[in-house]
Scaffold this motif. Sequence first.
Motif, PDB file in Angstrom:
ATOM      1  N   ALA A  29       0.764  -1.131   0.021  1.00  0.00           N
ATOM      2  CA  ALA A  29       0.019  -0.039   0.075  1.00  0.00           C
ATOM      3  C   ALA A  29       0.879   1.305  -0.021  1.00  0.00           C
ATOM      4  O   ALA A  29       0.652   2.192  -0.588  1.00  0.00           O
ATOM      5  CB  ALA A  29      -0.923   0.042   0.958  1.00  0.00           C
ATOM      6  N   LEU A  30       1.898   1.259   0.798  1.00  0.00           N
ATOM      7  CA  LEU A  30       2.819   2.433   0.864  1.00  0.00           C
ATOM      8  C   LEU A  30       3.469   2.691  -0.748  1.00  0.00           C
ATOM      9  O   LEU A  30       3.454   3.839  -0.980  1.00  0.00           O
ATOM     10  CB  LEU A  30       3.788   2.316   2.019  1.00  0.00           C
ATOM     11  N   PHE A  31       3.990   1.615  -1.313  1.00  0.00           N
ATOM     12  CA  PHE A  31       4.591   1.708  -2.502  1.00  0.00           C
ATOM     13  C   PHE A  31       3.616   2.123  -3.608  1.00  0.00           C
ATOM     14  O   PHE A  31       3.867   2.972  -4.472  1.00  0.00           O
ATOM     15  CB  PHE A  31       5.449   0.624  -2.742  1.00  0.00           C
ATOM     16  N   ASP A  32       2.370   1.859  -3.258  1.00  0.00           N
ATOM     17  CA  ASP A  32       1.328   2.229  -4.378  1.00  0.00           C
ATOM     18  C   ASP A  32       0.968   3.586  -4.222  1.00  0.00           C
ATOM     19  O   ASP A  32       1.025   4.240  -5.157  1.00  0.00           O
ATOM     20  CB  ASP A  32       0.105   1.264  -4.078  1.00  0.00           C
ATOM     21  N   VAL A  33       0.812   4.008  -2.891  1.00  0.00           N
ATOM     22  CA  VAL A  33       0.635   5.587  -2.813  1.00  0.00           C
ATOM     23  C   VAL A  33       1.765   6.381  -3.467  1.00  0.00           C
ATOM     24  O   VAL A  33       1.581   7.555  -3.966  1.00  0.00           O
ATOM     25  CB  VAL A  33       0.396   5.786  -1.331  1.00  0.00           C
ATOM     26  N   LEU A  34       3.000   5.818  -2.901  1.00  0.00           N
ATOM     27  CA  LEU A  34       4.441   6.513  -3.444  1.00  0.00           C
ATOM     28  C   LEU A  34       4.336   6.729  -4.808  1.00  0.00           C
ATOM     29  O   LEU A  34       4.728   7.815  -5.536  1.00  0.00           O
ATOM     30  CB  LEU A  34       5.330   6.235  -2.638  1.00  0.00           C
ATOM     31  N   SER A  35       3.990   5.700  -5.547  1.00  0.00           N
ATOM     32  CA  SER A  35       3.907   5.601  -7.050  1.00  0.00           C
ATOM     33  C   SER A  35       3.051   6.404  -7.606  1.00  0.00           C
ATOM     34  O   SER A  35       3.392   7.339  -8.503  1.00  0.00           O
ATOM     35  CB  SER A  35       3.534   4.272  -7.519  1.00  0.00           C
ATOM     36  N   SER A  36       1.722   6.596  -6.837  1.00  0.00           N
ATOM     37  CA  SER A  36       0.748   7.477  -7.495  1.00  0.00           C
ATOM     38  C   SER A  36       0.997   8.868  -7.258  1.00  0.00           C
ATOM     39  O   SER A  36       0.837   9.669  -8.332  1.00  0.00           O
ATOM     40  CB  SER A  36      -0.664   7.141  -7.019  1.00  0.00           C
ATOM     41  N   GLN A  37       1.440   9.224  -6.203  1.00  0.00           N
ATOM     42  CA  GLN A  37       2.004  10.783  -5.739  1.00  0.00           C
ATOM     43  C   GLN A  37       3.202  11.133  -6.602  1.00  0.00           C
ATOM     44  O   GLN A  37       3.158  12.307  -7.138  1.00  0.00           O
ATOM     45  CB  GLN A  37       2.335  10.804  -4.407  1.00  0.00           C
ATOM     46  N   LEU A  38       4.122  10.194  -6.890  1.00  0.00           N
ATOM     47  CA  LEU A  38       5.262  10.568  -7.725  1.00  0.00           C
ATOM     48  C   LEU A  38       4.806  10.764  -9.127  1.00  0.00           C
ATOM     49  O   LEU A  38       5.236  11.813 -10.044  1.00  0.00           O
ATOM     50  CB  LEU A  38       6.347   9.651  -7.653  1.00  0.00           C
ATOM     51  N   THR A  40       1.813  11.696 -10.090  1.00  0.00           N
ATOM     52  CA  THR A  40       0.953  13.099 -10.214  1.00  0.00           C
ATOM     53  C   THR A  40       2.172  14.197 -10.333  1.00  0.00           C
ATOM     54  O   THR A  40       1.884  15.207 -10.954  1.00  0.00           O
ATOM     55  CB  THR A  40       0.143  13.055  -9.009  1.00  0.00           C
ATOM     56  N   ILE A  41       3.185  14.301  -9.327  1.00  0.00           N
ATOM     57  CA  ILE A  41       4.207  15.290  -9.548  1.00  0.00           C
ATOM     58  C   ILE A  41       4.720  15.327 -10.837  1.00  0.00           C
ATOM     59  O   ILE A  41       5.114  16.328 -11.589  1.00  0.00           O
ATOM     60  CB  ILE A  41       5.318  15.167  -8.340  1.00  0.00           C
ATOM     61  N   GLY A  42       5.215  14.259 -11.459  1.00  0.00           N
ATOM     62  CA  GLY A  42       5.748  14.273 -12.803  1.00  0.00           C
ATOM     63  C   GLY A  42       4.672  14.631 -13.956  1.00  0.00           C
ATOM     64  O   GLY A  42       5.371  15.471 -14.585  1.00  0.00           O
ATOM     65  N   ASP A  43       3.673  14.401 -13.748  1.00  0.00           N
ATOM     66  CA  ASP A  43       2.744  14.958 -14.609  1.00  0.00           C
ATOM     67  C   ASP A  43       2.418  16.502 -14.577  1.00  0.00           C
ATOM     68  O   ASP A  43       2.490  17.125 -15.485  1.00  0.00           O
ATOM     69  CB  ASP A  43       1.220  14.237 -14.559  1.00  0.00           C
ATOM     70  N   MET A  72      15.692  16.177 -16.794  1.00  0.00           N
ATOM     71  CA  MET A  72      16.234  15.045 -15.835  1.00  0.00           C
ATOM     72  C   MET A  72      15.385  14.984 -14.596  1.00  0.00           C
ATOM     73  O   MET A  72      15.022  13.836 -14.115  1.00  0.00           O
ATOM     74  CB  MET A  72      17.560  15.336 -15.451  1.00  0.00           C
ATOM     75  N   LEU A  73      14.879  16.256 -14.164  1.00  0.00           N
ATOM     76  CA  LEU A  73      14.172  15.840 -12.755  1.00  0.00           C
ATOM     77  C   LEU A  73      12.636  15.465 -13.299  1.00  0.00           C
ATOM     78  O   LEU A  73      12.276  14.641 -12.382  1.00  0.00           O
ATOM     79  CB  LEU A  73      14.124  17.568 -12.297  1.00  0.00           C
ATOM     80  N   ILE A  74      12.187  15.853 -14.404  1.00  0.00           N
ATOM     81  CA  ILE A  74      10.860  15.194 -14.696  1.00  0.00           C
ATOM     82  C   ILE A  74      11.108  13.430 -14.856  1.00  0.00           C
ATOM     83  O   ILE A  74       9.962  12.585 -14.444  1.00  0.00           O
ATOM     84  CB  ILE A  74      10.281  15.845 -15.689  1.00  0.00           C
ATOM     85  N   LEU A  75      12.003  13.133 -15.474  1.00  0.00           N
ATOM     86  CA  LEU A  75      12.358  11.828 -15.842  1.00  0.00           C
ATOM     87  C   LEU A  75      12.450  10.958 -14.461  1.00  0.00           C
ATOM     88  O   LEU A  75      12.255   9.921 -14.264  1.00  0.00           O
ATOM     89  CB  LEU A  75      13.586  11.511 -16.610  1.00  0.00           C
ATOM     90  N   PHE A  77      11.446  11.706 -11.547  1.00  0.00           N
ATOM     91  CA  PHE A  77      10.037  11.323 -11.039  1.00  0.00           C
ATOM     92  C   PHE A  77       9.317  10.468 -11.536  1.00  0.00           C
ATOM     93  O   PHE A  77       8.739   9.413 -10.903  1.00  0.00           O
ATOM     94  CB  PHE A  77       9.127  12.817 -10.848  1.00  0.00           C
ATOM     95  N   TYR A  78       9.234  10.234 -12.797  1.00  0.00           N
ATOM     96  CA  TYR A  78       8.598   8.970 -13.600  1.00  0.00           C
ATOM     97  C   TYR A  78       9.523   7.847 -13.372  1.00  0.00           C
ATOM     98  O   TYR A  78       8.663   6.769 -13.214  1.00  0.00           O
ATOM     99  CB  TYR A  78       8.723   9.321 -15.022  1.00  0.00           C
ATOM    100  N   LEU A  79      10.373   7.713 -13.213  1.00  0.00           N
ATOM    101  CA  LEU A  79      11.562   6.550 -13.050  1.00  0.00           C
ATOM    102  C   LEU A  79      11.061   6.013 -11.534  1.00  0.00           C
ATOM    103  O   LEU A  79      10.973   4.968 -11.335  1.00  0.00           O
ATOM    104  CB  LEU A  79      12.989   6.662 -13.324  1.00  0.00           C
TER     105      LEU A  79
END
Length: 94
Positions: A29-38, A40-43, A72-75, A77-79
């Motif tokens: 659950a923690l990694f799922d939330v971190l993934s979705s938040q990152l 969103t920030i990347g988008d 690089m910063l956007i990449l 966040f996506y990675l």
Amino acid sequence: MLSRCHFKRLKTSAPALSIPKVNRQFFSALFDVLSSQLMTIGDILFMIFVEQLLTEFELAESYPFTRVRGYMLILLFYLLSLTFHWQSVWFSKQ
């Protein structure tokens, strides 16, 4: 010259991780939330970056999302989002 018999194969099979089910659910659950938040920030950063390109807005050099540093910063966040998504899937499958 060394012959092939001098190089012995090492055991590569590591013992399986024994993580309790409660911890696996928590980390999944923690990694799922971190993934979705990152993601969103990347988008959001990507949309800001595209808007800057379309409007040809002049920015100060201290702005962190310009030129290659912005790419690089956007990449990054996506990675990171992709990495956390893979960890979430790995924890949920165990």
